[in-house]
Scaffold this motif. Structure first.
Motif, mmCIF file in Angstrom:
data_model
loop_
_atom_site.group_PDB
_atom_site.id
_atom_site.type_symbol
_atom_site.label_atom_id
_atom_site.label_comp_id
_atom_site.label_asym_id
_atom_site.label_seq_id
_atom_site.Cartn_x
_atom_site.Cartn_y
_atom_site.Cartn_z
ATOM 1 N N HIS A 143 4.416 -0.137 11.012
ATOM 2 C CA HIS A 143 4.821 0.268 9.663
ATOM 3 C C HIS A 143 4.378 -0.766 8.638
ATOM 4 C CE1 HIS A 143 7.727 0.797 6.274
ATOM 5 N NE2 HIS A 143 7.396 2.054 6.474
ATOM 6 N N ARG A 157 2.403 5.549 8.908
ATOM 7 C CA ARG A 157 3.522 6.465 8.722
ATOM 8 C C ARG A 157 4.232 6.573 10.073
ATOM 9 N NH1 ARG A 157 1.775 12.478 7.158
ATOM 10 N NH2 ARG A 157 0.782 12.282 9.217
ATOM 11 N N VAL A 158 5.547 6.367 10.086
ATOM 12 C CA VAL A 158 6.294 6.310 11.346
ATOM 13 C C VAL A 158 7.308 7.446 11.365
ATOM 14 C CG1 VAL A 158 7.805 4.940 12.815
ATOM 15 C CG2 VAL A 158 5.988 3.821 11.501
ATOM 16 N N LEU A 192 13.690 -0.043 9.850
ATOM 17 C CA LEU A 192 12.939 0.869 8.992
ATOM 18 C C LEU A 192 13.825 1.886 8.291
ATOM 19 C CD1 LEU A 192 9.763 1.603 11.166
ATOM 20 C CD2 LEU A 192 10.246 -0.294 9.601
ATOM 21 N N SER A 233 7.075 7.261 4.099
ATOM 22 C CA SER A 233 6.394 6.599 5.215
ATOM 23 C C SER A 233 7.246 6.535 6.466
ATOM 24 C CB SER A 233 5.969 5.175 4.814
ATOM 25 O OG SER A 233 7.113 4.379 4.533
ATOM 26 N N VAL A 234 8.509 6.945 6.375
ATOM 27 C CA VAL A 234 9.400 6.953 7.526
ATOM 28 C C VAL A 234 10.095 8.307 7.582
ATOM 29 C CG1 VAL A 234 11.390 5.883 8.629
ATOM 30 C CG2 VAL A 234 9.768 4.463 7.364
#
Length: 335
Positions: free
Chosen positions: A92, A97-98, A113, A149-150
């Protein structure tokens, strides 16, 4: 977002891992856009359920992926491996992108995160996630949460919803719909986990409401008040409220409304009764009142719920029936 890395390590759940691989590993027939390059990253070999895998790269390979998928984590009572947590955090930090599937959210939470963010996981483990990571705002009533992004998904089949959401973000609705047709699943489901979670009645026991709760269930078609319940229980309204919070975690009227909604769900699934009839049978009075409370609690209107969950229904065609304008995810839990 071409490269997708699936984080694999001992203790992962094979269902979510297989599901993600099925979505991202091969383009559906007729799709001409550049598809994903999928790799498995983890220590070798890896035991996933009853299977053993030989990953393509070690966990450091996650740092080179555009998207990192963390499948479900089998034992939420055990802290995820430090090397996995560190690798996900590093990916990350490197710009990946997780996304977690099901209980994979525990890995993302351990990596920090989800701090200060909204997240979800399988409904059976939302309380454990909230208790273990109080800095995370856990939402038990959605299929997935997209924080940019999460991303996190709810349990099991909701992992498919999140994977198709990622395809939709990367390639648009048309491609996501094509992928969904190949997988024989709806491209988008309205509502949230509240649709799928049965609200239990407290088991018979020695608590002060042991006789009252069955009495209420038998009279859901009646316009019961808190005073009615207190009179039947032989206690004051104030004492009744205290006992309800202790036994059910809700106020008397909240619990009563939940049971009315639950009964409406059963009637929608198992009978051909019209909405007016169901409204009367559940003590809602009118179809308008039933639709308002049902939509707010379950996340979809009664007609949509019936098309999706009716035993012996026509499956995908009904499950994909569009909702009416203005319908959205559930704002309140069903129980």
């Amino acid at each position: 977002m071409r490269s997708v890395a699936l984080a694999v390590t001992d203790g992962m759940l094979h269902f979510e891992l297989s599901l993600a691989y099925e979505v991202f590993a091969a383009a559906p027939a007729g799709v001409t856009v550049p598809w994903y390059d999928v790799t498995l990253c983890g220590p070798a070999p890896v035991a996933v359920g009853r299977f053993r895998l030989d990953p393509d790269h070690d966990l450091d390979g996650l740092r080179h992926a555009d998207t990192v998928i963390v499948p479900g984590w089998a034992d939420v009572d055990v802290h995820p491996p430090a090397d996995l947590v560190d690798a996900v955090r590093a990916a990350h930090d490197a710009g990946a992108r997780v996304a977690s599937l099901c209980t994979g959210a525990f890995v993302l939470a351990a990596a920090g995160l989800l701090d200060g963010e909204r997240a979800t996981t399988h409904w059976a483990h939302t309380e454990a996630l909230a208790a273990g990571y109080p800095q995370v705002t856990v939402d038990p009533d959605v299929l997935y949460v997209d924080n940019g992004s999460v991303l996190t998904s709810a349990g099991k089949a909701a992992a498919m919803d999140l994977c198709l959401h990622l395809v939709r973000l990367d390639h648009g609705s048309s491609v996501a719909n094509t992928a969904a047709r190949r997988l024989v699943v709806p491209p988008h489901r309205d509502g949230g986990q509240a649709q799928f979670v049965a609200t239990p009645v407290p088991a018979p026991g020695n608590h002060p409401l042991a006789a009252l709760l069955p009495w209420i269930i038998e009279r859901l078609d009646q316009p019961l008040t808190v005073e009615d319940l207190a009179r039947q229980a032989g206690m004051s309204s104030r004492h009744l409220g205290r006992h309800f919070r202790a036994v059910t975690g809700a106020t008397p009227l909240q619990w009563l409304l939940t049971q009315r909604i639950r009964h409406a769900q059963e009637l929608l699934e198992k009978t051909d009764a019209g909405i007016d009839t169901i409204a009367a049978a559940t003590g809602m009075g009118t179809a308008t009142t039933l639709r308002r409370h049902f939509n707010r609690t379950v996340g979809v209107p009664p007609d949509t719920y019936r098309r999706t969950f009716r035993s012996g229904g026509t499956g995908l065609r009904d499950a994909q029936a569009p909702a009416h304008p203005g319908e959205g995810p559930a704002a309140h839990p069903a129980g």
